[in-house]
Structure formats: C-alpha cells, structure tokens
Design a protein around this motif. Structure first.
Motif, PDB file in Angstrom:
ATOM      1  N   PHE A 266       0.814  -1.211   0.000  1.00 19.23           N
ATOM      2  CA  PHE A 266       0.000   0.000   0.000  1.00 19.23           C
ATOM      3  C   PHE A 266       0.852   1.269   0.000  1.00 19.23           C
ATOM      4  O   PHE A 266       0.349   2.353  -0.301  1.00 19.23           O
ATOM      5  CB  PHE A 266      -0.954   0.001   1.194  1.00 19.23           C
ATOM      6  CG  PHE A 266      -2.070  -0.991   1.059  1.00 19.23           C
ATOM      7  CD1 PHE A 266      -3.109  -0.762   0.182  1.00 19.23           C
ATOM      8  CD2 PHE A 266      -2.062  -2.166   1.797  1.00 19.23           C
ATOM      9  CE1 PHE A 266      -4.148  -1.669   0.038  1.00 19.23           C
ATOM     10  CE2 PHE A 266      -3.089  -3.090   1.671  1.00 19.23           C
ATOM     11  CZ  PHE A 266      -4.130  -2.850   0.788  1.00 19.23           C
ATOM     12  N   ALA A 272      -0.622   0.020  -4.828  1.00 17.57           N
ATOM     13  CA  ALA A 272      -1.551   0.514  -3.803  1.00 17.57           C
ATOM     14  C   ALA A 272      -2.985   0.048  -4.053  1.00 17.57           C
ATOM     15  O   ALA A 272      -3.772  -0.071  -3.116  1.00 17.57           O
ATOM     16  CB  ALA A 272      -1.497   2.035  -3.739  1.00 17.57           C
ATOM     17  N   ASN A 318      -3.917   5.588   0.311  1.00 14.66           N
ATOM     18  CA  ASN A 318      -3.504   5.283  -1.062  1.00 14.66           C
ATOM     19  C   ASN A 318      -4.389   4.298  -1.810  1.00 14.66           C
ATOM     20  O   ASN A 318      -4.315   4.229  -3.037  1.00 14.66           O
ATOM     21  CB  ASN A 318      -2.075   4.718  -1.054  1.00 14.66           C
ATOM     22  CG  ASN A 318      -1.076   5.659  -0.411  1.00 14.66           C
ATOM     23  OD1 ASN A 318      -1.331   6.845  -0.265  1.00 14.66           O
ATOM     24  ND2 ASN A 318       0.066   5.133  -0.016  1.00 14.66           N
ATOM     25  N   SER A 319      -5.184   3.514  -1.118  1.00 10.19           N
ATOM     26  CA  SER A 319      -5.968   2.475  -1.794  1.00 10.19           C
ATOM     27  C   SER A 319      -7.293   3.036  -2.305  1.00 10.19           C
ATOM     28  O   SER A 319      -7.598   4.219  -2.134  1.00 10.19           O
ATOM     29  CB  SER A 319      -6.232   1.310  -0.833  1.00 10.19           C
ATOM     30  OG  SER A 319      -7.180   1.690   0.152  1.00 10.19           O
TER      31      SER A 319
END
Length: 441
Positions: A266, A272, A318-319
């Motif tokens: 991630f 990510a 970030n995901s």
C-alpha cells in the motif's frame, strides 16, 4: 562413501528394529559416525516406499535419530555431515530424509544452531536451486518439505547479500504462479509453505533496505514487491490469501510478516490498488477487529498495535478506499478515536499510539466536512484528533523507491516508519494477545 550395507528386511517390525540399532550406535571416531549415518540413509531410503509413506512416519524416523546416541553424542559433527549431504546429493529419497532431519532438528533446538550452521555453509542458494529442480517438483512431499525448510531457516536470521542475490525475478514469479494454481483449501500441500516463503523473503528485503551494508554492496531489489508491481493483475490469489491468513492467524510472528508485506504494497504507488475492492473491505474489517481485540496493557500488544496502525495509514491514504464511497468511514474514525480515549475502552495509551492515530486521521477523507461562508464544503481538522502529522505523496513515493532496492536515505517519519515496521519481530510460536480470550471463563 565406499562403505555400504545391504539390507534385506522382511517386515516393518524388522525395519524399525534395525533403525533403532543404527541410531543407538556408539562411535568414537568420525569414520564410524560416517558409516552409521550412511547406514541410516541407506535403510531409510531403501524402504521409504514401504514403511515411510506418510509425513508422520518420516517424523518418527527423524526423531529416532535426534534422540539416539549417535546424534546426541556428536551433534555438531552429525549436523554438519547432513548439511553437506543436502549440498551434494541429488537423489530425492536422500534429500527427503536430510531435509526432514534439518527441519525437525532446527525446530527442536532453542538456540537456532542448526539453521545458523546451514546459513554458514551456504544452504540457502542450494534450497533455491532444489525447489526449482524438475525432479523435486514432481515429488510434492519433498517439494513442500524444502519450502518449509527454506521458510524456517530464513525467518530466525538475516540472509546474506549473496543469499538474496541468489533469488531472481523468475523464482518469485514461479512461487506466485504456484499459489495462483492452488485452491483455498488450507490442507493444500502448497498453500501455506509457498506463501510463507514469500512472506519471509519480503521480510529479508525490508530489513536489508533499512541497513547500510558495511561490505560496500548496494541495495537489493525487493523482488516480491517488484513482481506484484509488474504482474499484480496476474497474481491476485496471493493477495486474497494474505487476508485469509491475517484473519485467522494467531501467531504474532506470522501476523507481523503479513503486515510488512501489506505495508509495502500500500506504500507503493504501483501496487496501492493491487487488491480487489471487496477484498480490501474485508481487510479493513479484519484490521479493525484485530485492533479492538488487542489488550492495552501488554508490550507485545503495543508493538503489534503500532504495526497495524502503520499499515492502516497507507491503506486509508492510497488504496481505493480513499475514493467515494468511503468504506466504513464512521467505524474507522470511531475506532481510531477509541484508541486514544483513555477514559473509554482502553487504559491510558502510549505516545506512539497517539501519534500514529493522528497520522491515520489526517487522511483527507476522514476529516469532518463543514460549509464555509460562501456555502462551499470544506474539511476541518477534528479537535479530538489534533493536527495532521504526515501527508501522503513524496514520502510514500520514497518508500516505494526504497522497497524496490534503494537504501534508506535520511530521516523523516516515512523512513522512521519503514525502520520501525522492519524492526518489529517476535519469536516463532508466540501467540498474539487477545482481549476476547482473556475474558473467557
């Protein structure tokens, strides 16, 4: 190797009786020890198909040697001779007995002398070679055993630069491909051993990336993260299995290995969004549950809690969960506030937990929304959480570069997080503290 013994054993009773005689041999010279070890390998390999058809029977056979006079009186010499056998032999039945001995003996002794001796003699590159050998791949029991030996011998000590450079991209792809071809059945012969090897290799790469090598070697590419960066869409099963393992694993050392892979996945812009969105939601649920379940008054719990929080931040930032609709926005925020609320579910918390919670709540989509004087929506910092301590962007891009082989440069919270995640370890076999289990009658 001129000494050979021809056996003609008529039944299983004679087999075990002969084995007992061999492992009880009293020897005072190296030549006699060598002869007895040859006899042990001769009888076990010749009758393996008849009397050693299961992993259990192999284990009994090996423990007879470990507990016998032949080994107990000459432990260092016997270990070294068996390690030399691993390095030189290509016969599958012999490799099976040798690998089983090293695995069980390594697990059996508390000072890790067996695995340390294996590393000193250069066994890791040999294991990498054997695992990819066609004849070994055809023998699934031997293949699994060698994978287990690679995992166990690598998770208690640092691999050398030469060890790490014996791994190429093709080897990592080969392991990921095995996982992609197996089911979710926990009894599958390849399911856990292959995953655990990848976990421990990632750990080795992570530790190596945080250390400046005195021998002048440069950074070593983390080939696990590299493979997921370039072939992530092909190897989705690995990610699914990480979540399954984290959900049910109660050994702290394995939880930490999983969390370290997740941290790098991630924190790397190219990976990510590696997980399917539905799987990502399950991962969030698992992390929230595990954070709630950790007791508040244990040093081991604090170290694990800090690692979970260090992993949670890049997930939130970030995901796909950072994009609307934000999964379990209120639950995530409630849990984070609970972790720093000393008057509620937890005892007074340490400063590191408070700092890491602040970082997680600094993620923009967790900020409360208010209307400005013109009626436009804007975000305001929650007074309960405090000011943001870190933001994503250059920091995480630098993490991603380091995980692909660059050395740690300078300070900053991003570098500190990498160092702290890498440094968190636990002895194999130690179970994760559980608030729910402590409350059981």
């Amino acid at each position: 190797m001129a000494f050979e013994v021809s056996y003609n054993l008529e039944n299983e009773e004679q087999f075990w009786a002969e084995l007992d005689d061999i492992v009880s041999t009293r020897c005072h010279e190296h030549e006699l020890i060598d002869n007895a070890l040859r006899s042990f390998l001769n009888v076990t390999t010749n009758y393996k198909a008849d009397y050693l058809e299961t992993d259990y029977s192999i284990a009994i056979c090996v423990y007879k040697l470990i507990q016998g006079e032949l080994f107990t009186a000459h432990q260092e010499y016997v270990r070294r001779q068996i390690i030399y056998c691993l390095l030189q032999e290509d016969d599958n039945p012999t490799l099976h007995m040798v690998a089983a001995f090293l695995l069980y003996d390594g697990r059996n002794n508390s000072n890790d002398v067996t695995f340390e001796m294996m590393q000193a003699e250069g066994c890791f590159p040999r294991l990498v070679e054997l695992v990819q050998t066609a004849s070994v791949q055809e023998d699934t029991r031997l293949h699994r055993l060698l994978l287990e030996l690679m995992y166990e011998s690598s998770r208690i000590q640092r691999l050398s630069w030469e060890d790490l450079t014996s791994i190429d991209d093709a080897f990592i792809i080969y392991l990921l491909d095995i996982i992609e071809g197996v089911s979710d059945d926990r009894d599958d012969p390849y399911h856990y051993p292959v995953i655990r090897v990848l976990l421990v290799l990632n750990e080795q790469y992570l530790v190596a990336s945080t250390t400046r090598h005195a021998n002048g070697h440069g950074g070593v590419t983390n080939r696990v993260i590299k493979a997921l960066s370039t072939h992530g869409m092909t190897f989705k099963t690995f990610g699914c299995n990480l979540i399954l393992l984290l959900n049910r694993e109660n050994e702290t050392s394995l939880q930490l290995l999983i969390l370290k892979v997740l941290y790098l996945i991630f924190g790397n812009p190219t990976t990510a969004e590696y997980f399917y969105t539905n799987d990502l939601h399950v991962l969030i649920d698992v992390i929230l549950r595990n954070l709630i379940d950790l007791p508040s008054d244990s040093p081991a719990s604090n170290a694990l809690r800090h690692t979970y929080l260090r992993v949670l931040h890049p997930i939130l930032a970030n995901s796909q969960i950072s994009k609307p609709p934000h999964y379990k926005h209120d639950d995530v925020l409630r849990l984070l506030r609970l972790l720093v609320n000393s008057g509620s579910h937890f005892a007074p918390v340490d400063e590191t937990t408070v700092r890491l919670v602040k970082r997680c709540t600094s993620v923009p989509w967790l900020q409360p929304v208010s209307a400005d004087d013109n009626g436009s929506a804007s975000t305001t910092q929650s007074p309960i959480i405090g000011s943001p301590e870190n933001t994503i962007g250059n920091g995480h891009q630098e993490v991603a570069r380091r995980t692909l082989g660059m050395s740690v440069q300078g300070g900053g919270e991003s570098a500190t997080s990498v160092l702290m995640v890498a440094s968190h370890t636990e002895k194999p076999g130690v179970k994760t503290p559980s608030r729910a289990k402590e409350m059981e009658p």
